[in-house]
Design an enzyme around this catalytic site. Structure first.
Site, PDB file in Angstrom:
ATOM      1  N   GLY A   1      -7.021   2.287   3.882  1.00  0.00           N
ATOM      2  CA  GLY A   1      -8.462   2.261   4.179  1.00  0.00           C
ATOM      3  C   GLY A   1      -9.205   1.735   2.958  1.00  0.00           C
ATOM      4  O   GLY A   1      -9.007   2.250   1.849  1.00  0.00           O
ATOM      5  N   THR A   2     -10.021   0.714   3.148  1.00  0.00           N
ATOM      6  CA  THR A   2     -10.711   0.091   2.001  1.00  0.00           C
ATOM      7  C   THR A   2     -11.797   1.029   1.438  1.00  0.00           C
ATOM      8  O   THR A   2     -12.215   1.980   2.099  1.00  0.00           O
ATOM      9  CB  THR A   2     -11.391  -1.229   2.419  1.00  0.00           C
ATOM     10  OG1 THR A   2     -12.392  -0.932   3.409  1.00  0.00           O
ATOM     11  CG2 THR A   2     -10.395  -2.225   2.984  1.00  0.00           C
TER      12      THR A   2
ATOM     13  N   GLY B   1      -3.208 -11.295 -25.121  1.00  0.00           N
ATOM     14  CA  GLY B   1      -2.410 -12.153 -24.232  1.00  0.00           C
ATOM     15  C   GLY B   1      -1.261 -11.408 -23.565  1.00  0.00           C
ATOM     16  O   GLY B   1      -0.923 -11.669 -22.410  1.00  0.00           O
TER      17      GLY B   1
ATOM     18  N   GLU C   1     -14.831   0.414   1.199  1.00  0.00           N
ATOM     19  CA  GLU C   1     -16.015   0.362   2.075  1.00  0.00           C
ATOM     20  C   GLU C   1     -15.843   1.339   3.242  1.00  0.00           C
ATOM     21  O   GLU C   1     -16.777   2.038   3.632  1.00  0.00           O
ATOM     22  CB  GLU C   1     -16.241  -1.061   2.614  1.00  0.00           C
ATOM     23  CG  GLU C   1     -16.654  -2.081   1.563  1.00  0.00           C
ATOM     24  CD  GLU C   1     -15.516  -2.486   0.624  1.00  0.00           C
ATOM     25  OE1 GLU C   1     -14.335  -2.418   1.034  1.00  0.00           O
ATOM     26  OE2 GLU C   1     -15.806  -2.865  -0.525  1.00  0.00           O
TER      27      GLU C   1
ATOM     28  N   GLN D   1      -7.304  -5.283 -21.799  1.00  0.00           N
ATOM     29  CA  GLN D   1      -8.005  -5.993 -22.877  1.00  0.00           C
ATOM     30  C   GLN D   1      -7.411  -5.699 -24.257  1.00  0.00           C
ATOM     31  O   GLN D   1      -7.334  -6.587 -25.108  1.00  0.00           O
ATOM     32  CB  GLN D   1      -9.488  -5.624 -22.826  1.00  0.00           C
ATOM     33  CG  GLN D   1     -10.389  -6.568 -23.594  1.00  0.00           C
ATOM     34  CD  GLN D   1     -10.440  -7.966 -22.957  1.00  0.00           C
ATOM     35  OE1 GLN D   1     -10.070  -8.148 -21.799  1.00  0.00           O
ATOM     36  NE2 GLN D   1     -10.861  -8.930 -23.731  1.00  0.00           N
TER      37      GLN D   1
ATOM     38  N   GLU E   1      -2.577  10.834   3.454  1.00  0.00           N
ATOM     39  CA  GLU E   1      -2.186   9.559   2.832  1.00  0.00           C
ATOM     40  C   GLU E   1      -3.204   9.173   1.753  1.00  0.00           C
ATOM     41  O   GLU E   1      -2.851   8.711   0.670  1.00  0.00           O
ATOM     42  CB  GLU E   1      -2.105   8.452   3.894  1.00  0.00           C
ATOM     43  CG  GLU E   1      -1.649   7.122   3.295  1.00  0.00           C
ATOM     44  CD  GLU E   1      -1.798   5.922   4.222  1.00  0.00           C
ATOM     45  OE1 GLU E   1      -2.399   6.058   5.299  1.00  0.00           O
ATOM     46  OE2 GLU E   1      -1.304   4.845   3.848  1.00  0.00           O
TER      47      GLU E   1
ATOM     48  N   GLN F   1     -14.088   0.714 -34.712  1.00  0.00           N
ATOM     49  CA  GLN F   1     -14.856   1.720 -33.971  1.00  0.00           C
ATOM     50  C   GLN F   1     -15.044   1.324 -32.503  1.00  0.00           C
ATOM     51  O   GLN F   1     -14.993   2.166 -31.605  1.00  0.00           O
ATOM     52  CB  GLN F   1     -16.227   1.942 -34.632  1.00  0.00           C
ATOM     53  CG  GLN F   1     -16.945   3.134 -34.042  1.00  0.00           C
ATOM     54  CD  GLN F   1     -18.399   3.227 -34.495  1.00  0.00           C
ATOM     55  OE1 GLN F   1     -19.130   2.246 -34.446  1.00  0.00           O
ATOM     56  NE2 GLN F   1     -18.789   4.388 -34.957  1.00  0.00           N
TER      57      GLN F   1
HETATM   58  C1  LIG Z   1       0.393  -4.213   0.151  1.00  0.00           C
HETATM   59  C2  LIG Z   1      -0.156  -3.707   1.444  1.00  0.00           C
HETATM   60  C3  LIG Z   1       0.526  -2.716   2.102  1.00  0.00           C
HETATM   61  C4  LIG Z   1       0.035  -2.220   3.319  1.00  0.00           C
HETATM   62  N1  LIG Z   1       0.740  -1.260   3.956  1.00  0.00           N
HETATM   63  C5  LIG Z   1       0.319  -0.830   5.146  1.00  0.00           C
HETATM   64  C6  LIG Z   1       1.089   0.116   5.883  1.00  0.00           C
HETATM   65  O1  LIG Z   1       2.123   0.580   5.440  1.00  0.00           O
HETATM   66  N2  LIG Z   1       0.640   0.503   7.106  1.00  0.00           N
HETATM   67  C7  LIG Z   1      -0.517   0.021   7.626  1.00  0.00           C
HETATM   68  O2  LIG Z   1      -0.868   0.405   8.730  1.00  0.00           O
HETATM   69  N3  LIG Z   1      -1.263  -0.863   6.942  1.00  0.00           N
HETATM   70  C8  LIG Z   1      -0.875  -1.304   5.731  1.00  0.00           C
HETATM   71  N4  LIG Z   1      -1.626  -2.218   5.049  1.00  0.00           N
HETATM   72  C9  LIG Z   1      -2.856  -2.725   5.679  1.00  0.00           C
HETATM   73  C10 LIG Z   1      -4.114  -2.177   5.022  1.00  0.00           C
HETATM   74  O3  LIG Z   1      -4.297  -0.805   5.352  1.00  0.00           O
HETATM   75  C11 LIG Z   1      -5.301  -3.053   5.482  1.00  0.00           C
HETATM   76  O4  LIG Z   1      -5.138  -4.325   4.888  1.00  0.00           O
HETATM   77  C12 LIG Z   1      -6.637  -2.443   5.089  1.00  0.00           C
HETATM   78  O5  LIG Z   1      -6.891  -1.252   5.806  1.00  0.00           O
HETATM   79  C13 LIG Z   1      -7.809  -3.399   5.353  1.00  0.00           C
HETATM   80  O6  LIG Z   1      -7.766  -3.900   6.654  1.00  0.00           O
HETATM   81  P1  LIG Z   1      -7.803  -5.475   6.898  1.00  0.00           P
HETATM   82  O7  LIG Z   1      -6.820  -6.122   5.986  1.00  0.00           O
HETATM   83  O8  LIG Z   1      -7.693  -5.690   8.352  1.00  0.00           O
HETATM   84  O9  LIG Z   1      -9.243  -5.929   6.355  1.00  0.00           O
HETATM   85  P2  LIG Z   1     -10.565  -6.087   7.215  1.00  0.00           P
HETATM   86  O10 LIG Z   1     -10.742  -4.897   8.108  1.00  0.00           O
HETATM   87  O11 LIG Z   1     -10.584  -7.449   7.800  1.00  0.00           O
HETATM   88  O12 LIG Z   1     -11.660  -5.998   6.081  1.00  0.00           O
HETATM   89  C14 LIG Z   1     -12.092  -7.111   5.277  1.00  0.00           C
HETATM   90  C15 LIG Z   1     -13.256  -6.651   4.411  1.00  0.00           C
HETATM   91  O13 LIG Z   1     -14.336  -6.234   5.246  1.00  0.00           O
HETATM   92  C16 LIG Z   1     -14.730  -4.945   4.899  1.00  0.00           C
HETATM   93  N5  LIG Z   1     -15.175  -4.191   6.072  1.00  0.00           N
HETATM   94  C17 LIG Z   1     -14.523  -4.019   7.259  1.00  0.00           C
HETATM   95  N6  LIG Z   1     -15.209  -3.191   8.067  1.00  0.00           N
HETATM   96  C18 LIG Z   1     -16.331  -2.840   7.366  1.00  0.00           C
HETATM   97  C19 LIG Z   1     -17.447  -2.008   7.658  1.00  0.00           C
HETATM   98  N7  LIG Z   1     -17.539  -1.328   8.810  1.00  0.00           N
HETATM   99  N8  LIG Z   1     -18.397  -1.876   6.711  1.00  0.00           N
HETATM  100  C20 LIG Z   1     -18.304  -2.546   5.532  1.00  0.00           C
HETATM  101  N9  LIG Z   1     -17.277  -3.341   5.216  1.00  0.00           N
HETATM  102  C21 LIG Z   1     -16.300  -3.480   6.105  1.00  0.00           C
HETATM  103  C22 LIG Z   1     -13.476  -4.299   4.327  1.00  0.00           C
HETATM  104  O14 LIG Z   1     -13.821  -3.185   3.511  1.00  0.00           O
HETATM  105  C23 LIG Z   1     -12.910  -5.449   3.524  1.00  0.00           C
HETATM  106  O15 LIG Z   1     -13.581  -5.547   2.291  1.00  0.00           O
HETATM  107  C24 LIG Z   1      -1.183  -2.723   3.849  1.00  0.00           C
HETATM  108  C25 LIG Z   1      -1.878  -3.702   3.134  1.00  0.00           C
HETATM  109  C26 LIG Z   1      -1.387  -4.188   1.947  1.00  0.00           C
HETATM  110  C27 LIG Z   1      -2.166  -5.248   1.208  1.00  0.00           C
END
Ligand SMILES: Cc1cc2nc3c(=O)[nH]c(=O)nc-3n(C[C@H](O)[C@H](O)[C@H](O)COP(=O)(O)OP(=O)(O)OC[C@H]3O[C@@H](n4cnc5c(N)ncnc54)[C@H](O)[C@@H]3O)c2cc1C
Length: 207
Positions: free
Chosen positions: A194-195, A170, A197, A166, A72, A109
């Site tokens: 997965g974020t 507008g 981070e 940019q 993924e 430029q």
């Molecule tokens: C449009 C959209 C579609 C999605 N589709 C799916 C889907 O199809 N299936 C699915 O399962 N999920 C889906 N998601 C969920 C998405 O995978 C999660 O939102 C994402 O993994 C982050 O988890 P969270 O929102 O719980 O944030 P949190 O875990 O609450 O994190 C909040 C912040 O804290 C940071 N953080 C958390 N833990 C740590 C750490 N150990 N070290 C440093 N920083 C940390 C994170 O990086 C983030 O910046 C979707 C989300 C969106 C917005």
């Protein structure tokens, strides 16, 4: 009952509006990607037949999910790469067409250099993604490599799209233009799958 990762199993829920315990949340109003509807799904005391278990035995769900996550992440990285490239091509097209102070924007430029930098960054994103896709094809894809692809492609890709906005002035902020929609759609790539981070966390385990 098993706990932790061993307590997770994947089960197919054959949903319909009559299935007790299954509920769809409202359509969430996202910042971008308006072509997709995104909702929460609720499963409250829902009962499913035992035969709907995915896999050979219970308790493998966490590992099954982990196996697919790398794939993924590579898919998201590929999308980011394409998005960044499309944004730069669109910016090049527009800067050749739009004139300011008597010449096309690309005649300045500063703009040419900015576009040159963006084009080079797109190549670096594409090269990383291509390398990781090839690793996947060769069966050498590991979680850290897939996370590196997603981290680089998402962070750099979002930055490239932002800088492309940019050139449009507008217009760049209007949803009726592809570049405005790309800007709104891009940001989530640093969050879902997965974020960034968490990508760093996974990569750091391979140090
Ligand atoms: C449009 C959209 C579609 C999605 N589709 C799916 C889907 O199809 N299936 C699915 O399962 N999920 C889906 N998601 C969920 C998405 O995978 C999660 O939102 C994402 O993994 C982050 O988890 P969270 O929102 O719980 O944030 P949190 O875990 O609450 O994190 C909040 C912040 O804290 C940071 N953080 C958390 N833990 C740590 C750490 N150990 N070290 C440093 N920083 C940390 C994170 O990086 C983030 O910046 C979707 C989300 C969106 C917005």
């Amino acid at each position: 009952m098993r706990s932790g990762a061993a307590g997770i199993s994947l089960i197919v829920a054959e949903t319909n509006d009559q299935l007790q315990g299954f509920e769809r949340g409202r359509v969430l109003e996202k910042v971008g990607q308006h072509g997709q509807d995104t909702r929460e799904l609720f499963f409250s005391d829902m009962r499913v037949p035992v035969r709907n278990l995915l896999g050979e035995q219970e308790g493998l769900g966490f590992y099954q999910l982990m196996e697919q996550l790398a794939r993924e992440r590579l898919a998201i990285a590929s999308v980011c790469s394409g998005m960044a490239e499309a944004a730069v091509l669109e910016a090049i097209r527009y800067t050749k067409e739009r004139e300011a102070f008597g010449k096309p924007l690309i005649g300045f430029q500063h703009n040419r250099f900015a576009l040159a930098e963006l084009k080079a960054e797109v190549l670096s994103i594409k090269t990383t993604v291509d390398y990781c896709v090839q690793s996947y094809i060769d069966g050498r894809n590991d979680p850290a490599t897939a996370s590196m692809a997603k981290l680089i492609a998402a962070d750099k890709g979002v930055s490239v799209v932002d800088r492309c906005v940019q050139f449009f002035g507008g217009y760049g902020y209007m949803m009726e233009y592809p570049i405005g929609r790309a800007y709104a759609a891009a940001r989530v790539n640093k969050i879902y799958g997965g974020t960034s981070e968490i990508m760093k966390e996974i990569i750091s385990r391979s140090l």
